[in-house]
Scaffold this motif. Sequence first.
Motif, PDB file in Angstrom:
ATOM      1  N   LYS A  97     -10.487   1.814   4.356  1.00 35.64           N
ATOM      2  CA  LYS A  97      -9.653   0.623   4.563  1.00 35.64           C
ATOM      3  C   LYS A  97      -8.729   0.823   5.759  1.00 35.64           C
ATOM      4  O   LYS A  97      -8.484  -0.111   6.523  1.00 35.64           O
TER       5      LYS A  97
ATOM      6  N   LYS B 203     -10.789  -7.033   5.528  1.00 40.14           N
ATOM      7  CA  LYS B 203     -11.575  -6.978   4.296  1.00 40.14           C
ATOM      8  C   LYS B 203     -11.081  -5.819   3.422  1.00 40.14           C
ATOM      9  O   LYS B 203     -10.923  -4.695   3.882  1.00 40.14           O
ATOM     10  N   GLY B 204     -10.832  -6.135   2.152  1.00 36.15           N
ATOM     11  CA  GLY B 204     -10.398  -5.122   1.197  1.00 36.15           C
ATOM     12  C   GLY B 204      -8.895  -5.010   1.045  1.00 36.15           C
ATOM     13  O   GLY B 204      -8.408  -4.265   0.196  1.00 36.15           O
TER      14      GLY B 204
ATOM     15  N   TYR C 238      -9.715  -3.832  13.061  1.00 32.59           N
ATOM     16  CA  TYR C 238      -9.255  -5.222  13.148  1.00 32.59           C
ATOM     17  C   TYR C 238      -8.172  -5.348  14.218  1.00 32.59           C
ATOM     18  O   TYR C 238      -8.181  -6.285  15.025  1.00 32.59           O
TER      19      TYR C 238
ATOM     20  N   GLN D 284      -3.962  -9.379   5.371  1.00 27.75           N
ATOM     21  CA  GLN D 284      -4.939  -9.873   4.401  1.00 27.75           C
ATOM     22  C   GLN D 284      -6.229 -10.328   5.077  1.00 27.75           C
ATOM     23  O   GLN D 284      -7.231 -10.552   4.397  1.00 27.75           O
TER      24      GLN D 284
END
Length: 91
Positions: free
Chosen positions: A51, A75-76, A58, A72
């Motif tokens: 993560k 993903k995850g 990202y 948020q």
Amino acid sequence: MKRNYKMKWINRLALAVIMTFSMLTLSHAVNVNSDDAQTISEGLNGIGIKKAEAIVTYRKDYGNFKSLEDLQMVKGIGAKTLEKNKNEIQF
């Protein structure tokens, strides 16, 4: 007897100071816009290396995060994870 009391007080004070600095060191904030994946995963509760790597990817693809809500988008990463870590996350 008076000297013994002073030594106990000094020892307790020293212990309190050491414990305070230890706690500050253990719970440092994580900057999700500059820290690497390893630092993020070690500093945030419920965020493993995968993560954390997703957060870094990202960030590289879309730019810096500006709020908890931005995280948020990764993903995850959900509201519960952010709630647990909201005091540890810096931007």
